[in-house]
Structure formats: C-alpha cells, structure tokens
Write a protein that holds these residues in place. Structure first.
Motif, mmCIF file in Angstrom:
data_model
loop_
_atom_site.group_PDB
_atom_site.id
_atom_site.type_symbol
_atom_site.label_atom_id
_atom_site.label_comp_id
_atom_site.label_asym_id
_atom_site.label_seq_id
_atom_site.Cartn_x
_atom_site.Cartn_y
_atom_site.Cartn_z
ATOM 1 N N ILE A 1 59.262 -1.009 52.133
ATOM 2 C CA ILE A 1 58.566 -1.756 53.167
ATOM 3 C C ILE A 1 59.624 -2.203 54.170
ATOM 4 N N THR A 2 59.403 -1.914 55.437
ATOM 5 C CA THR A 2 60.365 -2.232 56.483
ATOM 6 C C THR A 2 60.756 -3.700 56.430
ATOM 7 N N GLY A 3 62.059 -3.940 56.482
ATOM 8 C CA GLY A 3 62.577 -5.302 56.481
ATOM 9 C C GLY A 3 62.689 -5.915 55.101
ATOM 10 N N THR A 4 62.394 -5.137 54.051
ATOM 11 C CA THR A 4 62.486 -5.642 52.677
ATOM 12 C C THR A 4 63.231 -4.621 51.820
ATOM 13 N N ARG A 5 63.430 -4.973 50.587
ATOM 14 C CA ARG A 5 63.967 -4.040 49.603
ATOM 15 C C ARG A 5 62.887 -3.658 48.587
ATOM 16 N N ILE A 6 61.637 -3.911 48.940
ATOM 17 C CA ILE A 6 60.501 -3.598 48.082
ATOM 18 C C ILE A 6 60.115 -2.139 48.334
ATOM 19 N N THR A 7 60.169 -1.338 47.263
ATOM 20 C CA THR A 7 59.894 0.088 47.430
ATOM 21 C C THR A 7 58.404 0.402 47.328
ATOM 22 N N VAL A 8 58.071 1.555 47.866
ATOM 23 C CA VAL A 8 56.720 2.089 47.715
ATOM 24 C C VAL A 8 56.401 2.198 46.221
ATOM 25 N N TYR A 9 57.355 2.699 45.461
ATOM 26 C CA TYR A 9 57.183 2.851 44.015
ATOM 27 C C TYR A 9 56.866 1.500 43.360
ATOM 28 N N ASP A 10 57.565 0.434 43.771
ATOM 29 C CA ASP A 10 57.307 -0.897 43.204
ATOM 30 C C ASP A 10 55.836 -1.272 43.376
ATOM 31 N N ILE A 11 55.345 -1.141 44.593
ATOM 32 C CA ILE A 11 53.966 -1.533 44.887
ATOM 33 C C ILE A 11 52.983 -0.654 44.111
ATOM 34 N N LEU A 12 53.249 0.653 44.063
ATOM 35 C CA LEU A 12 52.371 1.547 43.310
ATOM 36 C C LEU A 12 52.363 1.189 41.826
#
Length: 80
Positions: free
Chosen positions: A21-32
């Motif tokens: 996610i732009t501006g974060t270190r939260i990955t697409v994989y994390d959210i999924l």
C-alpha cells in the motif's frame, strides 16, 4: 475507484520489492492473508488506522488482475 496503481506501489527497497500500500510497509499479501483468515474489512481498518477502504479494494483489484493475467498466460505483464 480508479485504478489499483493509485494505491499500490512496488519499490525494490521496501519489503523486498513486494507490492505494498503506497506510503506504508503493508503488503498486498498481508491484506489478502488477513481477509483469507477471516478478518473483515472493518477489522483490518481498525487494526491499521492508516488504511482506507479504498486500499482494501485496491488489494482485491490487484490480486484479481494478476490472477486474470496469469490465467491468460501473461505472467510477466503485471510485475508492477
């Protein structure tokens, strides 16, 4: 929502180049993973106040587009 590119970025120096996610270190994989584990969008947003509902939808859009391209035999077209 316009485009997942507005909300997701890939930078080699952030989380090993994983889509985040732009501006974060939260990955697409994390959210999924959170969604697959049973967390609701509301729970994810409560745990990560910097996220918006648009971010979660962008993650789903990113994953769907990537899957579509992989199933069509174009795995390298969605590197970013």
């Amino acid at each position: 929502m316009t485009n997942w590119n507005d909300w997701i970025a890939i930078h080699p120096d952030i989380r090993g180049g994983k889509p985040c996610i732009t501006g974060t270190r939260i990955t697409v994989y994390d959210i999924l993973e959170y969604l697959a584990g049973g967390m609701s969008e509301a729970e994810i947003l409560a745990d990560f106040p910097s996220l918006k509902a648009e971010h979660v939808r962008a993650v789903l859009m990113f994953a769907a587009q990537r899957e579509r391209r992989l199933s069509m035999g174009h795995p390298h077209e969605i590197a970013a």
